[in-house]
Scaffold this motif. Structure first.
Motif, PDB file in Angstrom:
ATOM      1  N   ALA A 153     -19.687 -28.629  44.824  1.00 40.10           N
ATOM      2  CA  ALA A 153     -20.367 -29.078  43.588  1.00 40.10           C
ATOM      3  C   ALA A 153     -21.618 -28.001  43.359  1.00 40.10           C
ATOM      4  O   ALA A 153     -22.264 -27.125  43.941  1.00 40.10           O
ATOM      5  CB  ALA A 153     -21.283 -30.390  43.915  1.00 40.10           C
ATOM      6  N   GLU A 154     -22.139 -28.404  42.008  1.00 39.44           N
ATOM      7  CA  GLU A 154     -23.252 -27.519  41.494  1.00 39.44           C
ATOM      8  C   GLU A 154     -24.231 -28.462  40.932  1.00 39.44           C
ATOM      9  O   GLU A 154     -23.744 -29.572  40.128  1.00 39.44           O
ATOM     10  CB  GLU A 154     -23.015 -26.510  40.411  1.00 39.44           C
ATOM     11  CG  GLU A 154     -21.982 -25.498  40.925  1.00 39.44           C
ATOM     12  CD  GLU A 154     -21.565 -24.454  39.938  1.00 39.44           C
ATOM     13  OE1 GLU A 154     -21.464 -24.742  38.540  1.00 39.44           O
ATOM     14  OE2 GLU A 154     -21.285 -23.280  40.152  1.00 39.44           O
ATOM     15  N   ILE A 155     -25.520 -28.275  41.058  1.00 45.32           N
ATOM     16  CA  ILE A 155     -26.665 -29.120  40.385  1.00 45.32           C
ATOM     17  C   ILE A 155     -27.613 -28.355  39.555  1.00 45.32           C
ATOM     18  O   ILE A 155     -27.569 -27.072  39.845  1.00 45.32           O
ATOM     19  CB  ILE A 155     -27.425 -30.059  41.317  1.00 45.32           C
ATOM     20  CG1 ILE A 155     -28.193 -29.172  42.384  1.00 45.32           C
ATOM     21  CG2 ILE A 155     -26.265 -30.752  42.205  1.00 45.32           C
ATOM     22  CD1 ILE A 155     -28.751 -29.747  43.343  1.00 45.32           C
ATOM     23  N   PRO A 156     -28.128 -28.640  38.554  1.00 50.19           N
ATOM     24  CA  PRO A 156     -29.264 -27.887  37.976  1.00 50.19           C
ATOM     25  C   PRO A 156     -30.268 -27.506  38.857  1.00 50.19           C
ATOM     26  O   PRO A 156     -30.659 -28.104  39.727  1.00 50.19           O
ATOM     27  CB  PRO A 156     -29.931 -28.928  36.884  1.00 50.19           C
ATOM     28  CG  PRO A 156     -28.863 -29.994  36.761  1.00 50.19           C
ATOM     29  CD  PRO A 156     -28.195 -30.043  38.185  1.00 50.19           C
ATOM     30  N   ASP A 157     -30.635 -26.245  38.726  1.00 49.25           N
ATOM     31  CA  ASP A 157     -31.916 -25.691  39.484  1.00 49.25           C
ATOM     32  C   ASP A 157     -33.104 -25.501  38.885  1.00 49.25           C
ATOM     33  O   ASP A 157     -33.296 -25.786  37.524  1.00 49.25           O
ATOM     34  CB  ASP A 157     -31.542 -24.244  40.157  1.00 49.25           C
ATOM     35  CG  ASP A 157     -31.426 -23.198  39.078  1.00 49.25           C
ATOM     36  OD1 ASP A 157     -31.842 -23.418  37.839  1.00 49.25           O
ATOM     37  OD2 ASP A 157     -30.892 -22.133  39.304  1.00 49.25           O
ATOM     38  N   GLU A 158     -34.449 -25.181  39.340  1.00 49.96           N
ATOM     39  CA  GLU A 158     -35.812 -25.123  38.798  1.00 49.96           C
ATOM     40  C   GLU A 158     -35.751 -24.234  37.812  1.00 49.96           C
ATOM     41  O   GLU A 158     -36.698 -24.345  36.890  1.00 49.96           O
ATOM     42  CB  GLU A 158     -36.812 -25.206  39.634  1.00 49.96           C
ATOM     43  CG  GLU A 158     -36.603 -23.944  40.518  1.00 49.96           C
ATOM     44  CD  GLU A 158     -37.572 -23.819  41.959  1.00 49.96           C
ATOM     45  OE1 GLU A 158     -37.691 -22.622  42.376  1.00 49.96           O
ATOM     46  OE2 GLU A 158     -38.030 -24.856  42.346  1.00 49.96           O
ATOM     47  N   ASN A 159     -34.957 -23.193  37.703  1.00 48.94           N
ATOM     48  CA  ASN A 159     -34.975 -22.255  36.451  1.00 48.94           C
ATOM     49  C   ASN A 159     -34.025 -22.585  35.354  1.00 48.94           C
ATOM     50  O   ASN A 159     -33.875 -21.793  34.533  1.00 48.94           O
ATOM     51  CB  ASN A 159     -34.694 -21.059  37.229  1.00 48.94           C
ATOM     52  CG  ASN A 159     -35.621 -20.479  38.408  1.00 48.94           C
ATOM     53  OD1 ASN A 159     -36.752 -20.768  38.024  1.00 48.94           O
ATOM     54  ND2 ASN A 159     -34.785 -19.957  39.263  1.00 48.94           N
ATOM     55  N   GLY A 160     -33.384 -23.722  35.274  1.00 47.94           N
ATOM     56  CA  GLY A 160     -32.724 -23.965  34.163  1.00 47.94           C
ATOM     57  C   GLY A 160     -31.176 -23.663  34.314  1.00 47.94           C
ATOM     58  O   GLY A 160     -30.347 -23.988  33.427  1.00 47.94           O
ATOM     59  N   GLY A 161     -30.724 -23.039  35.567  1.00 45.83           N
ATOM     60  CA  GLY A 161     -29.460 -22.668  35.916  1.00 45.83           C
ATOM     61  C   GLY A 161     -28.706 -23.709  36.734  1.00 45.83           C
ATOM     62  O   GLY A 161     -29.243 -24.808  36.558  1.00 45.83           O
ATOM     63  N   VAL A 162     -27.721 -23.379  37.512  1.00 47.60           N
ATOM     64  CA  VAL A 162     -27.334 -24.232  38.357  1.00 47.60           C
ATOM     65  C   VAL A 162     -27.401 -23.740  39.887  1.00 47.60           C
ATOM     66  O   VAL A 162     -27.228 -22.388  40.015  1.00 47.60           O
ATOM     67  CB  VAL A 162     -25.751 -24.489  37.923  1.00 47.60           C
ATOM     68  CG1 VAL A 162     -26.034 -25.401  36.610  1.00 47.60           C
ATOM     69  CG2 VAL A 162     -24.761 -23.379  37.798  1.00 47.60           C
ATOM     70  N   ARG A 163     -27.048 -24.377  40.970  1.00 50.33           N
ATOM     71  CA  ARG A 163     -26.921 -23.877  42.248  1.00 50.33           C
ATOM     72  C   ARG A 163     -26.144 -24.693  42.956  1.00 50.33           C
ATOM     73  O   ARG A 163     -25.872 -26.140  42.713  1.00 50.33           O
ATOM     74  CB  ARG A 163     -28.186 -23.904  42.825  1.00 50.33           C
ATOM     75  CG  ARG A 163     -28.905 -25.369  43.061  1.00 50.33           C
ATOM     76  CD  ARG A 163     -30.187 -25.052  43.849  1.00 50.33           C
ATOM     77  NE  ARG A 163     -30.722 -26.234  44.313  1.00 50.33           N
ATOM     78  CZ  ARG A 163     -30.647 -26.973  45.385  1.00 50.33           C
ATOM     79  NH1 ARG A 163     -29.713 -26.728  46.068  1.00 50.33           N
ATOM     80  NH2 ARG A 163     -31.301 -28.303  45.618  1.00 50.33           N
ATOM     81  N   LYS A 164     -25.670 -24.294  44.208  1.00 49.90           N
ATOM     82  CA  LYS A 164     -24.857 -25.101  44.986  1.00 49.90           C
ATOM     83  C   LYS A 164     -25.656 -25.744  46.047  1.00 49.90           C
ATOM     84  O   LYS A 164     -27.055 -25.454  46.180  1.00 49.90           O
ATOM     85  CB  LYS A 164     -23.935 -24.129  45.891  1.00 49.90           C
ATOM     86  CG  LYS A 164     -22.723 -23.505  44.919  1.00 49.90           C
ATOM     87  CD  LYS A 164     -21.628 -24.150  44.708  1.00 49.90           C
ATOM     88  CE  LYS A 164     -20.686 -23.365  44.104  1.00 49.90           C
ATOM     89  NZ  LYS A 164     -19.484 -24.133  44.119  1.00 49.90           N
ATOM     90  N   LEU A 165     -25.265 -26.697  46.739  1.00 48.31           N
ATOM     91  CA  LEU A 165     -26.281 -27.383  47.684  1.00 48.31           C
ATOM     92  C   LEU A 165     -25.923 -26.526  48.822  1.00 48.31           C
ATOM     93  O   LEU A 165     -24.984 -26.020  49.271  1.00 48.31           O
ATOM     94  CB  LEU A 165     -25.575 -28.894  48.130  1.00 48.31           C
ATOM     95  CG  LEU A 165     -25.585 -29.807  46.870  1.00 48.31           C
ATOM     96  CD1 LEU A 165     -24.721 -31.097  47.343  1.00 48.31           C
ATOM     97  CD2 LEU A 165     -26.964 -30.020  46.396  1.00 48.31           C
ATOM     98  N   ASP A 166     -27.049 -26.607  49.690  1.00 51.66           N
ATOM     99  CA  ASP A 166     -27.006 -25.693  50.841  1.00 51.66           C
ATOM    100  C   ASP A 166     -26.639 -26.651  52.065  1.00 51.66           C
ATOM    101  O   ASP A 166     -26.663 -28.038  51.927  1.00 51.66           O
ATOM    102  CB  ASP A 166     -28.405 -25.033  51.416  1.00 51.66           C
ATOM    103  CG  ASP A 166     -29.702 -26.015  51.738  1.00 51.66           C
ATOM    104  OD1 ASP A 166     -29.242 -27.144  52.083  1.00 51.66           O
ATOM    105  OD2 ASP A 166     -30.598 -25.745  51.160  1.00 51.66           O
ATOM    106  N   ASP A 167     -26.288 -26.120  53.272  1.00 51.47           N
ATOM    107  CA  ASP A 167     -25.634 -27.033  54.605  1.00 51.47           C
ATOM    108  C   ASP A 167     -26.658 -28.022  55.000  1.00 51.47           C
ATOM    109  O   ASP A 167     -26.228 -28.947  55.387  1.00 51.47           O
ATOM    110  CB  ASP A 167     -25.470 -25.924  55.554  1.00 51.47           C
ATOM    111  CG  ASP A 167     -24.280 -25.120  55.306  1.00 51.47           C
ATOM    112  OD1 ASP A 167     -23.601 -25.210  54.256  1.00 51.47           O
ATOM    113  OD2 ASP A 167     -23.796 -24.134  56.063  1.00 51.47           O
TER     114      ASP A 167
END
Length: 411
Positions: A210-224
């Motif tokens: 999955a991907e979620i929004p990041d604080e910079n307006g992009g998206v990121r993956k969840l870490d372990d």
């Protein structure tokens, strides 16, 4: 004769044995209760507790959900229950996908299979409803969904029970609590890493992808670490809630045999019975929040920078919200007030629909297994746990099946 001083101590022996009497006094005498010795507040009336659950801007979850965690001032591990918006909103929208109505219904056959399996193994002549039935099957359901291999599923339950254990008088975490949390986290962390290498059709693998929004307006993956926290949380919530509610149900129905008879005569009332059980003997007693500012509530003011107990189990018995609130009635008018058994607001239980389905099926099967039964009240022993109320395995809810599917074939 003067009443004893009103003291709410969430780890007192008397509280563990019967919290409802102290809740009644708090609602009447001190609805905005302050404990000077431990420096916390507690809300017990329905209007105040519901308002507290909804007002996440005033009552923060980011400091934890237990008095010890909130007082420490340290931000806890990454987990959805320890988040405020906007982080909470992103994570909730992601996890909601695992608990859509369609996803829940896809688990029905699994739930039925597990319930039937454990009841088929139970001895009606020596039936401990908690140990033999309500403890083992719910954790199987949720850990299967998460992707935990079969040989570790019951171990997850033991880690949860140990991590939540609080001996009378014990406010701080014990070595046993900490060790159980460490072992659980290490196990889930290794499982997450395994799923990164070998994705499966399970919740952990879907969280990895999955991907979620990041604080910079992009998206990121969840870490372990984030995925580990979510997996451990879901395992705990999925195991504890249904286990404790069904154990409590056996006792309450034994005390109110007329209500059990109503279910025998009309099984369409089972969903209503589940809701009334959640209201009357819900397993989750309270959640602790942190007041980030002064808050005005219907019953008074809570100052800023304090741990605050939102006692949903008390609110659910508030006579200001419900007619005959201290009466167990599966036919009651449920529109009178919001049932807080699974929380309320943005942190309401993610798996509530799954838990309701499990309890509905379980009650239906128990009506066949033990249409007439008695509980060994002398043998009942309540758990002593952080914010969870129920019966001990091995000594609680020992049921004598008077008429059951093996004893009385001609009922």
């Amino acid at each position: 004769m003067t009443k004893p001083k009103l003291v709410f101590n969430p780890v007192a022996k008397e509280y563990f044995e019967n919290p409802y009497e102290i809740y009644r006094r708090m609602r009447d005498e001190a609805p905005i209760y302050y404990n000077e010795e431990e420096d916390f507040y507690a809300l017990t009336r329905h209007a105040d507790v519901a308002a507290g659950f909804k007002d996440y801007e005033s009552f923060s979850s980011a400091y934890g959900c237990d008095l010890t965690m909130v007082r420490s001032g340290e931000v806890p591990q990454k987990s959805i229950i320890f988040m405020d918006p906007p982080d909470h909103r992103h994570m909730r929208s992601l996890l909601n996908k695992a608990f859509t109505p369609r996803a829940i219904q896809s688990q029905r056959a699994t739930v039925e299979e597990l319930i039937d399996h454990y009841l088929s193994q139970a001895d009606p002549d020596n039936f401990d409803l908690v140990q033999d039935f309500s403890a083992p099957f719910p954790v199987e359901v949720i850990t299967r969904m998460a992707g935990v291999p079969e040989e570790y599923r019951q171990q997850v339950r033991h880690w949860i029970d140990t991590s939540l254990e609080r001996l009378p008088g014990q406010l701080e975490f014990s070595e046993r609590n900490i060790q159980a949390n460490v072992e659980s986290a290490m196990y889930y962390y290794s499982l997450v890493q395994e799923r990164r290498k070998n994705p499966q059709d399970d919740m952990i693998s879907r969280l990895i992808a999955a991907e979620i929004p990041d604080e910079n307006g992009g998206v990121r993956k969840l870490d372990d670490v984030e995925i580990t926290g979510f997996a451990a949380l879901l395992g705990g919530a999925g195991a504890e809630t249904v286990t404790k509610l069904l154990g409590n149900a056996a006792v309450v129905f034994a005390q109110h045999p007329d209500q059990w008879q109503l279910l025998r005569e009309n099984r369409n009332l089972i969903p209503d019975a589940v809701e009334e059980l959640l209201r009357y003997v819900g397993p989750v007693q309270y959640n602790v929040r942190y007041s980030v500012k002064d808050v005005e509530l219907p019953s008074g003011r809570v100052p800023a920078h304090k741990p605050v107990f939102l006692i949903g189990a008390s609110a659910n018995r508030d006579e200001r919200a419900w007619d005959n609130a201290e009466t167990f009635d599966i036919t009651r008018n449920r529109t009178q007030a919001q049932n807080l058994g699974f929380g309320y607001g943005i942190h309401s239980c993610l798996g509530a629909a799954l838990a309701r389905m499990e309890c509905t099926i379980a009650l239906d099967r128990l009506l066949d297994f033990m249409p007439r039964f008695e509980v060994d009240f002398d043998g009942l022993e309540r758990v002593t746990m952080q914010n969870v109320a129920g019966l001990q395995q091995g000594s609680g809810a020992r049921v004598e099946v008077i008429a059951g599917q093996r004893k009385d074939k001609n009922r």
